[in-house]
Write a protein that holds these residues in place. Structure first.
Motif, PDB file in Angstrom:
ATOM      1  N   LEU A 103       0.823  -1.207   0.000  1.00 50.19           N
ATOM      2  CA  LEU A 103       0.000   0.000   0.000  1.00 50.19           C
ATOM      3  C   LEU A 103       0.857   1.256   0.000  1.00 50.19           C
ATOM      4  O   LEU A 103       0.565   2.232  -0.712  1.00 50.19           O
ATOM      5  N   TRP A 104       1.934   1.237   0.763  1.00 47.18           N
ATOM      6  CA  TRP A 104       2.753   2.446   0.920  1.00 47.18           C
ATOM      7  C   TRP A 104       3.681   2.675  -0.265  1.00 47.18           C
ATOM      8  O   TRP A 104       3.797   3.777  -0.773  1.00 47.18           O
ATOM      9  N   ARG A 105       4.339   1.600  -0.730  1.00 45.99           N
ATOM     10  CA  ARG A 105       5.379   1.755  -1.754  1.00 45.99           C
ATOM     11  C   ARG A 105       4.810   1.777  -3.170  1.00 45.99           C
ATOM     12  O   ARG A 105       5.295   2.512  -4.023  1.00 45.99           O
ATOM     13  N   ARG A 106       3.775   0.981  -3.414  1.00 44.15           N
ATOM     14  CA  ARG A 106       3.274   0.843  -4.769  1.00 44.15           C
ATOM     15  C   ARG A 106       1.789   1.163  -4.913  1.00 44.15           C
ATOM     16  O   ARG A 106       1.257   1.095  -6.011  1.00 44.15           O
ATOM     17  N   SER A 107       1.134   1.483  -3.840  1.00 40.93           N
ATOM     18  CA  SER A 107      -0.302   1.758  -3.861  1.00 40.93           C
ATOM     19  C   SER A 107      -1.097   0.613  -4.490  1.00 40.93           C
ATOM     20  O   SER A 107      -2.080   0.825  -5.192  1.00 40.93           O
ATOM     21  N   ALA A 108      -0.635  -0.600  -4.287  1.00 39.24           N
ATOM     22  CA  ALA A 108      -1.288  -1.768  -4.875  1.00 39.24           C
ATOM     23  C   ALA A 108      -2.381  -2.272  -3.934  1.00 39.24           C
ATOM     24  O   ALA A 108      -2.238  -3.306  -3.290  1.00 39.24           O
ATOM     25  N   TRP A 109      -3.462  -1.528  -3.867  1.00 43.98           N
ATOM     26  CA  TRP A 109      -4.504  -1.849  -2.893  1.00 43.98           C
ATOM     27  C   TRP A 109      -5.107  -3.222  -3.146  1.00 43.98           C
ATOM     28  O   TRP A 109      -5.427  -3.951  -2.202  1.00 43.98           O
ATOM     29  N   TRP A 110      -5.278  -3.607  -4.422  1.00 40.46           N
ATOM     30  CA  TRP A 110      -5.892  -4.899  -4.728  1.00 40.46           C
ATOM     31  C   TRP A 110      -5.016  -6.048  -4.243  1.00 40.46           C
ATOM     32  O   TRP A 110      -5.484  -6.967  -3.588  1.00 40.46           O
ATOM     33  N   THR A 111      -3.725  -6.001  -4.544  1.00 41.17           N
ATOM     34  CA  THR A 111      -2.834  -7.073  -4.138  1.00 41.17           C
ATOM     35  C   THR A 111      -2.683  -7.118  -2.619  1.00 41.17           C
ATOM     36  O   THR A 111      -2.595  -8.196  -2.035  1.00 41.17           O
ATOM     37  N   ALA A 112      -2.652  -5.963  -1.968  1.00 39.09           N
ATOM     38  CA  ALA A 112      -2.565  -5.932  -0.509  1.00 39.09           C
ATOM     39  C   ALA A 112      -3.792  -6.592   0.112  1.00 39.09           C
ATOM     40  O   ALA A 112      -3.681  -7.399   1.045  1.00 39.09           O
ATOM     41  N   ALA A 113      -4.970  -6.260  -0.412  1.00 38.87           N
ATOM     42  CA  ALA A 113      -6.207  -6.867   0.097  1.00 38.87           C
ATOM     43  C   ALA A 113      -6.242  -8.358  -0.206  1.00 38.87           C
ATOM     44  O   ALA A 113      -6.656  -9.170   0.638  1.00 38.87           O
ATOM     45  N   TRP A 114      -5.810  -8.711  -1.406  1.00 37.63           N
ATOM     46  CA  TRP A 114      -5.771 -10.124  -1.816  1.00 37.63           C
ATOM     47  C   TRP A 114      -4.872 -10.927  -0.884  1.00 37.63           C
ATOM     48  O   TRP A 114      -5.224 -12.037  -0.470  1.00 37.63           O
ATOM     49  N   LEU A 115      -3.730 -10.376  -0.523  1.00 42.77           N
ATOM     50  CA  LEU A 115      -2.799 -11.047   0.374  1.00 42.77           C
ATOM     51  C   LEU A 115      -3.411 -11.247   1.754  1.00 42.77           C
ATOM     52  O   LEU A 115      -3.367 -12.348   2.324  1.00 42.77           O
ATOM     53  N   ALA A 116      -4.018 -10.192   2.289  1.00 40.55           N
ATOM     54  CA  ALA A 116      -4.615 -10.270   3.625  1.00 40.55           C
ATOM     55  C   ALA A 116      -5.797 -11.235   3.658  1.00 40.55           C
ATOM     56  O   ALA A 116      -5.930 -12.054   4.586  1.00 40.55           O
ATOM     57  N   VAL A 117      -6.645 -11.161   2.649  1.00 44.52           N
ATOM     58  CA  VAL A 117      -7.831 -12.029   2.607  1.00 44.52           C
ATOM     59  C   VAL A 117      -7.423 -13.485   2.445  1.00 44.52           C
ATOM     60  O   VAL A 117      -8.000 -14.378   3.082  1.00 44.52           O
ATOM     61  N   THR A 118      -6.437 -13.747   1.604  1.00 45.78           N
ATOM     62  CA  THR A 118      -5.986 -15.130   1.411  1.00 45.78           C
ATOM     63  C   THR A 118      -5.462 -15.731   2.707  1.00 45.78           C
ATOM     64  O   THR A 118      -5.775 -16.876   3.048  1.00 45.78           O
ATOM     65  N   CYS A 119      -4.671 -14.966   3.451  1.00 47.22           N
ATOM     66  CA  CYS A 119      -4.168 -15.451   4.737  1.00 47.22           C
ATOM     67  C   CYS A 119      -5.318 -15.722   5.712  1.00 47.22           C
ATOM     68  O   CYS A 119      -5.307 -16.719   6.439  1.00 47.22           O
ATOM     69  N   ALA A 120      -6.315 -14.824   5.710  1.00 49.66           N
ATOM     70  CA  ALA A 120      -7.467 -15.006   6.597  1.00 49.66           C
ATOM     71  C   ALA A 120      -8.273 -16.243   6.205  1.00 49.66           C
ATOM     72  O   ALA A 120      -8.688 -17.033   7.066  1.00 49.66           O
ATOM     73  N   VAL A 121      -8.472 -16.444   4.905  1.00 49.20           N
ATOM     74  CA  VAL A 121      -9.214 -17.619   4.430  1.00 49.20           C
ATOM     75  C   VAL A 121      -8.471 -18.904   4.796  1.00 49.20           C
ATOM     76  O   VAL A 121      -9.076 -19.894   5.214  1.00 49.20           O
ATOM     77  N   GLY A 122      -7.155 -18.882   4.645  1.00 47.89           N
ATOM     78  CA  GLY A 122      -6.369 -20.049   5.020  1.00 47.89           C
ATOM     79  C   GLY A 122      -6.524 -20.395   6.495  1.00 47.89           C
ATOM     80  O   GLY A 122      -6.653 -21.570   6.858  1.00 47.89           O
ATOM     81  N   THR A 123      -6.535 -19.371   7.346  1.00 50.63           N
ATOM     82  CA  THR A 123      -6.705 -19.597   8.786  1.00 50.63           C
ATOM     83  C   THR A 123      -8.087 -20.157   9.097  1.00 50.63           C
ATOM     84  O   THR A 123      -8.235 -21.087   9.902  1.00 50.63           O
ATOM     85  N   ILE A 124      -9.120 -19.602   8.462  1.00 51.34           N
ATOM     86  CA  ILE A 124     -10.491 -20.079   8.681  1.00 51.34           C
ATOM     87  C   ILE A 124     -10.635 -21.527   8.233  1.00 51.34           C
ATOM     88  O   ILE A 124     -11.234 -22.362   8.927  1.00 51.34           O
ATOM     89  N   LEU A 125     -10.081 -21.842   7.049  1.00 48.87           N
ATOM     90  CA  LEU A 125     -10.148 -23.216   6.549  1.00 48.87           C
ATOM     91  C   LEU A 125      -9.440 -24.180   7.496  1.00 48.87           C
ATOM     92  O   LEU A 125      -9.948 -25.261   7.808  1.00 48.87           O
ATOM     93  N   GLN A 126      -8.280 -23.772   7.948  1.00 51.27           N
ATOM     94  CA  GLN A 126      -7.490 -24.602   8.870  1.00 51.27           C
ATOM     95  C   GLN A 126      -8.262 -24.904  10.150  1.00 51.27           C
ATOM     96  O   GLN A 126      -8.376 -26.069  10.560  1.00 51.27           O
ATOM     97  N   GLN A 127      -8.812 -23.878  10.778  1.00 51.37           N
ATOM     98  CA  GLN A 127      -9.528 -24.075  12.033  1.00 51.37           C
ATOM     99  C   GLN A 127     -10.839 -24.834  11.838  1.00 51.37           C
ATOM    100  O   GLN A 127     -11.240 -25.623  12.699  1.00 51.37           O
ATOM    101  N   SER A 128     -11.498 -24.624  10.702  1.00 47.12           N
ATOM    102  CA  SER A 128     -12.745 -25.347  10.422  1.00 47.12           C
ATOM    103  C   SER A 128     -12.485 -26.837  10.262  1.00 47.12           C
ATOM    104  O   SER A 128     -13.248 -27.677  10.778  1.00 47.12           O
ATOM    105  N   LEU A 129     -11.411 -27.183   9.558  1.00 45.26           N
ATOM    106  CA  LEU A 129     -11.085 -28.595   9.377  1.00 45.26           C
ATOM    107  C   LEU A 129     -10.655 -29.236  10.687  1.00 45.26           C
ATOM    108  O   LEU A 129     -10.989 -30.394  10.957  1.00 45.26           O
ATOM    109  N   LYS A 130      -9.920 -28.499  11.507  1.00 45.70           N
ATOM    110  CA  LYS A 130      -9.551 -29.033  12.824  1.00 45.70           C
ATOM    111  C   LYS A 130     -10.800 -29.401  13.622  1.00 45.70           C
ATOM    112  O   LYS A 130     -10.875 -30.478  14.240  1.00 45.70           O
ATOM    113  N   ALA A 131     -11.783 -28.505  13.621  1.00 47.21           N
ATOM    114  CA  ALA A 131     -13.010 -28.748  14.371  1.00 47.21           C
ATOM    115  C   ALA A 131     -13.813 -29.904  13.774  1.00 47.21           C
ATOM    116  O   ALA A 131     -14.397 -30.714  14.500  1.00 47.21           O
TER     117      ALA A 131
END
Length: 231
Positions: free
Chosen positions: A93-121
Motif C-alpha cells: 500500500l505504501w510503496r506501490r499503492s497496490a490496494w488490490w494485491t494488498a487486500a488479496w494477500l490479507a484475505v488469502t491469509c485469513a481464508v487459510g486460517t479459517i479453513l485450517q480451524q474449520s477442518l480441525k473442528a
C-alpha cells in the motif's frame, strides 16, 4: 530490472497452470482428509511408527529439541508468519499503492486460517499423547496449522516476488529460505510429538491449494491496474 505494472494480471498460461495445480492439490487433499477421517489402518500405522521413533529421538536429544522448540514457537509460529504478511501488505500500500494485491494477500491469509480451524473442528483428530512429552499444543491435530500457514505465507510471498520481477539472487534466496521454513516447521512439529506425519502433509497440501487458488483468483481480475506513484 524492469518490473511489470502493479497488479497486472499474469500471462494466460500461468493462470491455467495455477488452475490445474489447484485441481490436483484439491484431489490429493480430499483423499488424505478422507483417509484420516476414516482412520485408514495403513496410514495410522505409519503415523504411529514415525511418531514413536521421533519421540524417542526428541527425548534423547535435549539440545536439538530445545532448538526446535525455539524455531517452532517463535521463528515459524503462525502468528509470526501472519505478521510477515501484514508487513508486506502495508508495504504494498505504501510503496506501490497496490490496494488490490494488498487486500488479496490479507484475505488469502485469513481464508487459510479459517479453513485450517474449520477442518480441525470437523475432523477433531487427537494429537499424539506421551507419558513424557517434550512440548504441548492446543486444538485438534489435523491439519497442522504451522505447516499450512508457513506454506500459504511463503508461497504467496514467493509468487509476489516473481510477479514483480525480483532480481534472481533475491528470488533464489527467498526460495531457499521458504523451502527450509516449510519443510523445517513440519519436521519440528513431528519431532516435538505434537503432530502426526499426515497432519503435516495435510497442512502442506492444503496450504499449496490455497496459494494456487489465490493465484488463479488474482489473475481473473480485469479491473484497471494500479500505477506506481510518481517519484
Amino acid at each position: 530490472m524492469h518490473s511489470p505494472p502493479v497488479d497486472a494480471p499474469p500471462r494466460p498460461e500461468a493462470q491455467r497452470t495455477a488452475v490445474r495445480s489447484a485441481g490436483v492439490l484439491a484431489l490429493c487433499s480430499v483423499l488424505l482428509l478422507t483417509l484420516v477421517a476414516v482412520r485408514w489402518h495403513p496410514l495410522m500405522s505409519v503415523d504411529g511408527d514415525i511418531a514413536r521413533t521421533t519421540h524417542r529421538w526428541a527425548v534423547d536429544e535435549d539440545g536439538v529439541t530445545h532448538a526446535f522448540r525455539i524455531l517452532t514457537d517463535w521463528v515459524w509460529d503462525p502468528w509470526t508468519m501472519r505478521l510477515l504478511c501484514a508487513v508486506v501488505a502495508v508495504w504494498l500500500l505504501w510503496r506501490r499503492s497496490a490496494w488490490w494485491t494488498a487486500a488479496w494477500l490479507a484475505v488469502t491469509c485469513a481464508v487459510g486460517t479459517i479453513l485450517q480451524q474449520s477442518l480441525k473442528a470437523a475432523v477433531d483428530r487427537q494429537r499424539p499423547v506421551w507419558p513424557d512429552p517434550v512440548d504441548s499444543a492446543h486444538f485438534a491435530a489435523y491439519p497442522s496449522g504451522h505447516a499450512m500457514t508457513a506454506t500459504v505465507v511463503c508461497g504467496l510471498l514467493l509468487w509476489l516476488l516473481h510477479h514483480y520481477g525480483a532480481p534472481r539472487v533475491l528470488f533464489r534466496t527467498a526460495l531457499a529460505v521458504s523451502a527450509v521454513s516449510v519443510l523445517g516447521v513440519g519436521l519440528t512439529r513431528i519431532w516435538l510429538g505434537v503432530h502426526w506425519t499426515s497432519d503435516v502433509v495435510g497442512g502442506w497440501l492444503l496450504g499449496a491449494l490455497v496459494v494456487a487458488l489465490a493465484v488463479a483468483v488474482h489473475g481473473h481480475r480485469n479491473a484497471p491496474v494500479d500505477r506506481e506513484p510518481d517519484s
